[in-house]
Design a protein around this motif. Structure first.
Motif, PDB file in Angstrom:
ATOM      1  N   LEU A   1       0.787  -1.341  -0.071  1.00  0.00           N
ATOM      2  CA  LEU A   1      -0.046  -0.153   0.121  1.00  0.00           C
ATOM      3  C   LEU A   1       0.941   1.324  -0.064  1.00  0.00           C
ATOM      4  O   LEU A   1       0.366   2.422   0.250  1.00  0.00           O
ATOM      5  N   GLY A   2       2.182   1.103  -0.030  1.00  0.00           N
ATOM      6  CA  GLY A   2       2.931   2.240  -0.334  1.00  0.00           C
ATOM      7  C   GLY A   2       3.852   2.638   0.809  1.00  0.00           C
ATOM      8  O   GLY A   2       4.531   3.619   0.947  1.00  0.00           O
ATOM      9  N   ALA A   3       4.163   1.580   1.673  1.00  0.00           N
ATOM     10  CA  ALA A   3       4.798   2.008   2.948  1.00  0.00           C
ATOM     11  C   ALA A   3       6.379   1.966   2.464  1.00  0.00           C
ATOM     12  O   ALA A   3       6.857   0.909   1.794  1.00  0.00           O
ATOM     13  N   SER A   4       7.069   2.920   2.717  1.00  0.00           N
ATOM     14  CA  SER A   4       8.462   3.118   2.262  1.00  0.00           C
ATOM     15  C   SER A   4       9.400   2.763   3.419  1.00  0.00           C
ATOM     16  O   SER A   4      10.751   2.557   3.248  1.00  0.00           O
ATOM     17  N   LEU A   5       9.211   2.812   4.820  1.00  0.00           N
ATOM     18  CA  LEU A   5       9.784   2.579   5.959  1.00  0.00           C
ATOM     19  C   LEU A   5       8.829   1.629   6.723  1.00  0.00           C
ATOM     20  O   LEU A   5       7.782   1.883   6.835  1.00  0.00           O
ATOM     21  N   ILE A   6       9.439   0.698   7.636  1.00  0.00           N
ATOM     22  CA  ILE A   6       8.830   0.101   8.527  1.00  0.00           C
ATOM     23  C   ILE A   6       9.446   0.076   9.962  1.00  0.00           C
ATOM     24  O   ILE A   6      10.843  -0.097   9.895  1.00  0.00           O
ATOM     25  N   GLU A   7       8.908   0.518  10.965  1.00  0.00           N
ATOM     26  CA  GLU A   7       9.478   0.527  12.167  1.00  0.00           C
ATOM     27  C   GLU A   7       8.715  -0.550  13.111  1.00  0.00           C
ATOM     28  O   GLU A   7       7.684  -0.687  13.264  1.00  0.00           O
ATOM     29  N   LYS A   8       9.581  -1.411  13.629  1.00  0.00           N
ATOM     30  CA  LYS A   8       9.077  -2.422  14.772  1.00  0.00           C
ATOM     31  C   LYS A   8      10.036  -2.598  16.051  1.00  0.00           C
ATOM     32  O   LYS A   8      11.363  -2.465  15.879  1.00  0.00           O
ATOM     33  N   HIS A   9       9.414  -2.800  17.063  1.00  0.00           N
ATOM     34  CA  HIS A   9      10.221  -2.688  18.382  1.00  0.00           C
ATOM     35  C   HIS A   9      10.690  -4.304  18.449  1.00  0.00           C
ATOM     36  O   HIS A   9      10.253  -5.279  17.695  1.00  0.00           O
ATOM     37  N   PHE A  10      12.142  -4.256  18.688  1.00  0.00           N
ATOM     38  CA  PHE A  10      13.006  -5.571  18.535  1.00  0.00           C
ATOM     39  C   PHE A  10      13.860  -5.927  19.953  1.00  0.00           C
ATOM     40  O   PHE A  10      14.247  -5.178  20.681  1.00  0.00           O
ATOM     41  N   THR A  11      13.702  -7.210  20.231  1.00  0.00           N
ATOM     42  CA  THR A  11      14.166  -7.734  21.375  1.00  0.00           C
ATOM     43  C   THR A  11      14.929  -9.079  21.186  1.00  0.00           C
ATOM     44  O   THR A  11      14.705  -9.543  20.161  1.00  0.00           O
ATOM     45  N   LEU A  12      15.589  -9.232  22.115  1.00  0.00           N
ATOM     46  CA  LEU A  12      16.400 -10.620  22.145  1.00  0.00           C
ATOM     47  C   LEU A  12      15.049 -11.989  22.456  1.00  0.00           C
ATOM     48  O   LEU A  12      15.435 -12.803  21.911  1.00  0.00           O
TER      49      LEU A  12
END
Length: 357
Positions: free
Chosen positions: A231-242
């Motif tokens: 749908l056009g997203a050029s960036l994706i931010e996700k929380h990240f953990t071990l």
């Protein structure tokens, strides 16, 4: 019209480029510098473009007060005061320099979300290549203006903001000199249910605001993020953990290393699959033309015989005339003998385009 783009640390971000994946470290260090270091290492291994920190102290983001206004009601942090939460979650400022150094050694971009002007000053001293404005700070126009005056690219998350507030944030950034600006569609729930995301908002944001647009995703898997690319997203931010079961404030709705690696891989695949409008035959199809249907003789015929409906069938493979020529061929005379299982070709037919033959 040229599509908008920004550039962070030499990586161009926009419609013509693969999605930019940001691993949000947030509070998942759980009070240990070594854990923060490992999260950066795992983000780099997974293929993320950047790792992002949050730069604040409890007293730069809230007040040490236990009145009702400052108590969290419901959700993951129910009953805690804001000060207690941010005391636990914040990243000590003396960690920033070793973390920036570690990320640069690993070749992964590192930047942060500042929550006040002193945080911006710290990050400027460390040479941060970009800034992220968190959703809750999208209404803090003086902070946005202060960040804009650094001249660095800025990403504004829009959770809880309506269209008017988003425009105000954009105007503040532009008015203070920000030339490279991106916005993220976001739902500020932790975690957020996929049905709240209304991803069709993303193309509307692209059209309405004319900026590089992405997704800050707080759902617990990658489905929403991958869909956003289409749908056009050029960036994706996700929380990240071990470890999602690590017990930290943000662990429970964060991706683990294998999931981040899958996101980096699958987001790029989704972007590649979008391609462009193309009705032509694709390179991967060339060898399969033989499996299309075409006209074949199903009995032996002599030169001079008239081709009947019973003598020709539409079958696979595709070396004969296309089935749409069936009625044109039936009733024509052969100029040479043919044998069963021979493809029907114009070479065998007398004056195939002459209706009087």
């Amino acid at each position: 019209m040229t599509s908008p783009w920004i550039e962070i640390d030499g990586r161009r971000i926009g419609d013509g480029h693969s999605p930019y994946i940001i691993a949000e470290l947030s509070a998942n260090h759980n009070g240990k510098l070594e854990t923060a270091m490992r999260i950066i290492e795992e983000a780099a291994k997974a293929g993320a473009d950047a790792v992002k920190l949050q730069t604040y102290r409890p007293d730069t983001i809230t007040l040490d007060c236990d009145s009702d206004d400052f108590k969290i009601k419901g959700g993951l942090w129910d009953g805690r005061t804001l000060y207690e939460l941010y005391e636990e979650a914040h990243m000590p400022w003396e960690w920033h320099q070793p973390l920036f150094k570690h990320a640069r050694k690993l070749g992964i971009t590192i930047f942060s979300s500042p929550f006040d002007t002193t945080a911006v000053d710290l990050l400027e001293a460390l040479g941060a290549p970009a800034y992220k404005i968190a959703s809750f700070e999208a209404v803090d126009l003086p902070l946005i203006e202060y960040v804009a005056r650094t001249g660095k690219p800025m990403i504004i998350s829009t959770g809880m903001a309506d269209a008017e507030e988003i425009q105000e944030a954009i105007d503040a950034a532009r008015g203070a000199g920000c030339e490279q600006l991106a916005i993220l569609h976001c739902v500020s729930g932790y975690p957020a249910p996929p049905e709240d995301y209304n991803l069709r908002t993303i193309p509307d944001m692209v059209e309405r605001f004319g900026l590089v647009t992405g997704l800050s995703d707080h759902t617990i898997d990658n489905t929403t993020a991958i869909t956003s690319v289409a749908l056009g997203a050029s960036l994706i931010e996700k929380h990240f953990t071990l470890d999602r079961n690590g017990g930290g404030p943000d662990d429970s709705f964060s991706l683990e290393p294998a999931e981040l690696a899958a996101l980096c891989r699958d987001a790029k695949t989704a972007w590649q699959a979008l391609g462009q409008v193309d009705y032509g035959r694709k390179s991967s199809e060339q060898g399969n033309v033989q499996f299309r249907r075409s006209l074949y003789f199903v009995k032996d015929l002599k030169a001079g015989d008239v081709i009947t409906e019973e003598a020709v069938r539409s079958v696979r493979p595709g070396y004969g005339l296309e089935p749409k020529y069936f009625e044109l061929i039936v009733g024509k005379k052969l100029i040479k003998p043919v044998y069963k299982s021979t493809p029907v070709l114009y070479d065998y037919v007398q004056s195939a385009n002459d209706n009087n033959s």
